[in-house]
Design an enzyme around this catalytic site. Structure first.
Site, PDB file in Angstrom:
ATOM      1  N   GLY A   7       0.839  -1.193   0.000  1.00 16.81           N
ATOM      2  CA  GLY A   7       0.000   0.000   0.000  1.00 16.81           C
ATOM      3  C   GLY A   7       0.874   1.241   0.000  1.00 16.81           C
ATOM      4  O   GLY A   7       0.512   2.291   0.517  1.00 16.81           O
ATOM      5  N   GLY A  11      -1.397   7.669   0.781  1.00 17.43           N
ATOM      6  CA  GLY A  11      -0.949   8.749   1.653  1.00 17.43           C
ATOM      7  C   GLY A  11      -0.168   8.260   2.854  1.00 17.43           C
ATOM      8  O   GLY A  11       0.882   8.825   3.202  1.00 17.43           O
ATOM      9  N   ARG A  87     -14.908   3.898  10.532  1.00 17.05           N
ATOM     10  CA  ARG A  87     -13.974   2.841  10.146  1.00 17.05           C
ATOM     11  C   ARG A  87     -14.692   1.571   9.695  1.00 17.05           C
ATOM     12  O   ARG A  87     -14.188   0.829   8.868  1.00 17.05           O
ATOM     13  CB  ARG A  87     -13.009   2.542  11.305  1.00 17.05           C
ATOM     14  CG  ARG A  87     -11.958   3.632  11.513  1.00 17.05           C
ATOM     15  CD  ARG A  87     -10.955   3.205  12.578  1.00 17.05           C
ATOM     16  NE  ARG A  87      -9.885   4.175  12.771  1.00 17.05           N
ATOM     17  CZ  ARG A  87      -9.896   5.130  13.683  1.00 17.05           C
ATOM     18  NH1 ARG A  87     -10.932   5.280  14.479  1.00 17.05           N
ATOM     19  NH2 ARG A  87      -8.868   5.948  13.811  1.00 17.05           N
ATOM     20  N   HIS A 177      -9.070  -0.037  18.160  1.00 15.53           N
ATOM     21  CA  HIS A 177      -8.590   1.098  17.362  1.00 15.53           C
ATOM     22  C   HIS A 177      -9.735   1.773  16.617  1.00 15.53           C
ATOM     23  O   HIS A 177      -9.588   2.175  15.475  1.00 15.53           O
ATOM     24  CB  HIS A 177      -7.499   0.621  16.386  1.00 15.53           C
ATOM     25  CG  HIS A 177      -6.853   1.721  15.592  1.00 15.53           C
ATOM     26  ND1 HIS A 177      -6.249   2.809  16.176  1.00 15.53           N
ATOM     27  CD2 HIS A 177      -6.723   1.906  14.248  1.00 15.53           C
ATOM     28  CE1 HIS A 177      -5.764   3.605  15.225  1.00 15.53           C
ATOM     29  NE2 HIS A 177      -6.052   3.072  14.050  1.00 15.53           N
ATOM     30  N   MET A 227      -0.465   9.107  10.778  1.00 14.72           N
ATOM     31  CA  MET A 227      -0.486   7.637  10.769  1.00 14.72           C
ATOM     32  C   MET A 227       0.808   7.088  10.208  1.00 14.72           C
ATOM     33  O   MET A 227       1.323   6.075  10.693  1.00 14.72           O
ATOM     34  CB  MET A 227      -1.686   7.137   9.953  1.00 14.72           C
ATOM     35  CG  MET A 227      -1.855   5.623   9.960  1.00 14.72           C
ATOM     36  SD  MET A 227      -2.183   4.912  11.587  1.00 14.72           S
ATOM     37  CE  MET A 227      -0.769   3.818  11.745  1.00 14.72           C
TER      38      MET A 227
END
EC number: 1.1.1.37
Length: 312
Positions: A7, A11, A87, A177, A227
């Protein structure tokens, strides 16, 4: 030591790759994979940074080339949140991505440590575990949900509220999370007193910090840079532990024999084989005890969702 980022064109992935290229130990290998055709170019771009870390990039539907010989695999592949999504809305797309990538890891680098960033982490980590079990290569010491972002947010917000140095702030975060499953243990912050109102406000802000970023970016993305930093912190800690450094502790979401749920985030001592020891998280305040107990139904449902997804 070889680290693969799956991935890597997104970003989070690009930020993570930049930090790893500049901070991995000399002699490390970094391999980048993404389905996007730009990925080899990201590797070329990063290769111009003068550090003793070799870097390669791969694109297309098959990540095999990036995974060969990997010691650590960090997975950020998937779709990001947009305004109005939580999420769990990501599950329908990201669950299949994690299932496929975990299957490739089982085939190509079955002894690698795998750190999962892709949301919803409460569910994607159990998906990976079930895939690895089906392949006969599951080692619970080597699978992690990366929840470090909750820790760094907690520490940043506490430092700002109390006007104290970040060097003096450590906040364990337990549970999961997402939303109410994120529980910062503010009662354990040394040398700081909080009012009941401060604890309630801070806890809610930490739990909803991802939404804060999504809304602030006004449809332009989610929390990618912070992140990326959080994932790099965890990944670098893991590499140092794998290379024999002692005493490295990070909060992470693991299959660690918790009395609360199959997977639970809490402080973990890292070692040469991944998880060396799942540490007790200590005494909780009444507020924290109630919050922990209240989250468990949601957390367990998230885990079951992942297990059932793989079972079909």
């Amino acid at each position: 030591m070889k680290v693969a980022v799956l991935g890597a064109a997104g970003g989070i992935g690009q930020a993570l790759a930049l930090l790893l290229k500049t901070q991995l130990p000399a002699g490390s290998e970094l391999s980048l994979y993404d389905i996007a055709p730009v990925t080899p170019g990201v590797a070329v771009d990063l290769s111009h940074i003068p550090t003793d870390v070799t870097i390669t990039g791969f694109s297309g539907i098959d990540p095999t080339a990036a995974l060969v010989g990997a010691d650590v695999v960090l997975i950020s592949a998937g779709v990001a949140r947009k305004p109005g999504m939580d999420r769990s809305d990501l599950f329908n797309i990201n669950a299949g991505i994690i299932k496929n990538l975990a299957s490739k890891c089982a085939e190509v680098c079955p002894t690698a440590c795998i750190g999962i960033i892709t949301n919803p982490v409460n569910t994607t980590v159990p998906i990976a575990a079930e895939v690895l079990k089906q392949a006969g290569v599951y080692d619970k010491r080597k699978l992690f949900g990366i929840t470090t972002l909750d820790v760094i947010r907690s520490e940043t917000f506490v430092s700002a509220l109390k006007g104290i140095s970040l060097a003096d702030v450590a906040v364990p975060v337990i549970g999961g999370h997402s939303g109410a499953t994120i529980l910062p243990l503010l009662s354990q912050v040394k040398g700081v007193e909080f009012t009941a109102e401060e604890i309630a406000t801070l806890t809610t802000r930490i739990q909803n910090a991802g939404t804060e970023v999504v809304e602030a970016k006004a449809g332009g993305g989610s929390a990618t840079l912070s992140m990326g930093h959080a994932a790099a912190r965890f990944g670098l800690s893991l590499v140092r532990a794998l290379q024999g450094e002692k005493g490295i502790v990070e909060c992470t979401y693991v299959d660690g024999g918790s009395e609360h749920a199959t997977f639970f985030a809490q402080p973990v001592l890292l070692g040469k084989n991944g998880v060396e020891e799942v540490l007790a998280y200590g005494d909780l305040s009444d507020f924290e005890t109630n919050a922990r107990d209240a989250m468990l139904e949601e957390l367990k449902a998230n885990i079951t969702l992942g297990e059932e997804f793989v079972a079909g």
